[in-house]
Design an enzyme around this catalytic site. Structure first.
Site, PDB file in Angstrom:
ATOM      1  CG  ASP A  97      37.821  21.418  47.620  1.00 10.81           C
ATOM      2  OD1 ASP A  97      36.621  21.154  47.810  1.00 10.81           O
ATOM      3  OD2 ASP A  97      38.257  22.584  47.497  1.00 10.81           O
ATOM      4  CE  LYS A 102      30.643  28.014  45.057  1.00  9.61           C
ATOM      5  NZ  LYS A 102      31.929  28.496  44.533  1.00  9.61           N
ATOM      6  CG  ASN A 110      37.090  27.325  50.262  1.00  8.13           C
ATOM      7  OD1 ASN A 110      37.685  26.532  50.991  1.00  8.13           O
ATOM      8  ND2 ASN A 110      36.814  27.067  48.997  1.00  8.13           N
ATOM      9  N   GLY A 121      37.755  41.879  36.626  1.00  8.74           N
ATOM     10  CA  GLY A 121      37.436  42.653  37.828  1.00  8.74           C
ATOM     11  C   GLY A 121      36.003  42.490  38.273  1.00  8.74           C
ATOM     12  CB  ALA A 168      39.336  29.736  46.832  1.00  9.04           C
ATOM     13  CB  ALA A 169      39.128  33.884  42.462  1.00  7.30           C
ATOM     14  N   GLY A 170      36.519  33.766  44.047  1.00  6.72           N
ATOM     15  CA  GLY A 170      35.248  34.353  44.467  1.00  6.72           C
ATOM     16  C   GLY A 170      35.081  34.265  45.982  1.00  6.72           C
ATOM     17  CG  ASP A 171      34.857  30.492  47.906  1.00  7.70           C
ATOM     18  OD1 ASP A 171      33.686  30.823  47.643  1.00  7.70           O
ATOM     19  OD2 ASP A 171      35.293  29.338  47.749  1.00  7.70           O
TER      20      ASP A 171
HETATM   21  P1  ADP Z   1      34.066  33.355  40.962  1.00  8.80           P
HETATM   22  O1  ADP Z   1      35.155  32.420  41.423  1.00  8.80           O
HETATM   23  O2  ADP Z   1      32.933  33.463  41.928  1.00  8.80           O
HETATM   24  O3  ADP Z   1      33.622  33.148  39.547  1.00  8.80           O
HETATM   25  P2  ADP Z   1      35.705  35.507  40.010  1.00  8.80           P
HETATM   26  O4  ADP Z   1      36.494  34.518  39.226  1.00  8.80           O
HETATM   27  O5  ADP Z   1      34.949  36.531  39.252  1.00  8.80           O
HETATM   28  O6  ADP Z   1      34.735  34.792  41.044  1.00  8.80           O
HETATM   29  O7  ADP Z   1      36.746  36.223  41.001  1.00  8.80           O
HETATM   30  C1  ADP Z   1      36.408  37.146  41.990  1.00  8.80           C
HETATM   31  C2  ADP Z   1      37.322  38.338  41.930  1.00  8.80           C
HETATM   32  O8  ADP Z   1      38.686  37.926  42.105  1.00  8.80           O
HETATM   33  C3  ADP Z   1      37.274  39.113  40.601  1.00  8.80           C
HETATM   34  O9  ADP Z   1      36.231  40.075  40.614  1.00  8.80           O
HETATM   35  C4  ADP Z   1      38.666  39.744  40.565  1.00  8.80           C
HETATM   36  O10 ADP Z   1      38.695  40.950  41.311  1.00  8.80           O
HETATM   37  C5  ADP Z   1      39.540  38.690  41.257  1.00  8.80           C
HETATM   38  N1  ADP Z   1      40.130  37.788  40.224  1.00  8.80           N
HETATM   39  C6  ADP Z   1      39.600  36.632  39.743  1.00  8.80           C
HETATM   40  N2  ADP Z   1      40.362  36.109  38.757  1.00  8.80           N
HETATM   41  C7  ADP Z   1      41.406  36.959  38.608  1.00  8.80           C
HETATM   42  C8  ADP Z   1      42.568  36.978  37.744  1.00  8.80           C
HETATM   43  N3  ADP Z   1      42.771  36.024  36.817  1.00  8.80           N
HETATM   44  N4  ADP Z   1      43.431  38.010  37.885  1.00  8.80           N
HETATM   45  C9  ADP Z   1      43.234  38.974  38.818  1.00  8.80           C
HETATM   46  N5  ADP Z   1      42.176  39.016  39.647  1.00  8.80           N
HETATM   47  C10 ADP Z   1      41.265  38.022  39.560  1.00  8.80           C
END
Ligand code: ADP
Length: 311
Positions: free
Chosen positions: A11, A38, A41, A223, A247-250
């Protein structure tokens, strides 16, 4: 054991006050080169969360490839099945992270695009030991399909995180136990609108009809929604201040895999993944922001300190 079939990318991250529009140049504030992709991660996250984890993927024969392998190895991932491809560079991702925490990403897949079904055939032994397989869409679709078939054959639970968004054929849906799209990916996969909870439910149900057994639709700070036949449940996110959603989704997907591999029921696995997702967005970076199992076990105390009353 958790196996992850997917991409490894370096990255190249720039921070900027905002993501530029087409034709616009924005002055950024800082540049970092950090391990990502992905697949990598998710493998790194699973290992940090305490699961025995193997990464199946490909890099180029170059220094970035070596760095990516080392980064995973340091965190305990089995990297014996990360191939080094001739004549193709290691994959890279150019990322802009806005001060708001939102990001925009362009990926040049390089060696990831050369991971073939034949490569996986040579790795079948590891499927015999695995409980859960995680796969995404940053490697060729035939390879994704081959991995799903191999997992099915060996009774391995399959999680497909359909990112980046691509249309998929029905054969893939029938091979997936748990599909984890975000809203954008759900919209593309179902061909339906996803701009309200009701529409998301309808789009999710449409995919169940196409053969997916379970869906967990992730909705960022809102959520996630767990949908099965005759069952819908919203899992609200924890209310924290996001500094970088990379990486939230990861991490969410990895946490789900780790929990299910331990034999936890789906409800517990989603709760665990929601905690891990929240912890990830409060730190900068991809692999650097992934929490350790020890940290997640202290979640309640952590959340007391990090909780935000008003968004
Ligand atoms: P992606 O990166 O694949 O789009 P998301 O952004 O939906 O995935 O994030 C996956 C999960 O991480 C969410 O379902 C939630 O539970 C958590 N999450 C993501 N962003 C936040 C946030 N801003 N605050 C709290 N939890 C978060």
């Amino acid at each position: 054991m958790v196996i992850v079939v997917g991409s490894l990318n370096m990255d190249l991250v720039v921070r900027a006050p905002k993501i530029p529009r087409p034709g616009e140049t924005v002055l950024g504030s800082d540049f970092k080169q950090v391990p990502g992709g992905k697949g990598a991660n998710q493998a790194d996250a699973a290992s940090k969360l305490g699961a025995e984890t193997a990464m199946l993927g490909a890099v180029g024969k170059d220094s970035m490839g070596d760095q990516l392998i080392q980064a995973l190895k340091k965190d305990g991932v089995n990297v014996e099945m990360v191939l080094k491809k001739e004549n193709l560079p290691t994959g890279v991702a150019a990322i802009v992270v806005e001060d708001s925490g939102n990001n925009a990403i362009t990926v040049a897949p390089g060696a990831n695009s050369a991971l073939t079904p034949d490569d996986l055939s040579g790795m079948e032994k590891v499927f015999e030991k695995a409980k859960v397989m995680l796969v995404q869409l940053e490697t060729p679709i035939d390879t994704v399909k081959a991995s799903l078939r191999m997992a099915r054959k060996n009774n391995v639970t399959t999680i497909l995180n359909p990112a980046p968004a691509t249309e998929l054929d029905d054969e893939i849906f029938s091979l997936v136990d748990i599909l984890t799209p975000n809203e954008t990916e759900l919209e593309l996969l179902s061909g339906m609108e996803t701009d309200s909870i009701e529409k998301i439910e309808a789009a999710g149900k449409h995919l169940l009809k196409k053969g997916v057994s379970k869906l967990i639709i992730t909705l960022g700070s809102q959520g996630s929604i767990h949908i099965e036949k005759d069952f819908v449940k919203l899992h609200p996110a924890y209310s924290v201040k996001a500094v970088d959603t990379t990486a939230a989704g990861d991490s969410f997907n990895a946490a789900l895999a780790v929990s299910l591999a331990k034999g936890e029921p789906m409800e517990n696995a989603i709760t665990f993944a929601t905690k891990v997702g929240a912890m990830t967005v409060t730190k900068h970076g991809a692999q650097t922001s992934l929490p350790l199992m020890g940290e997640v076990l202290e979640f309640d105390a952590w959340y007391e300190k990090m909780k935000v009353e008003e968004r």
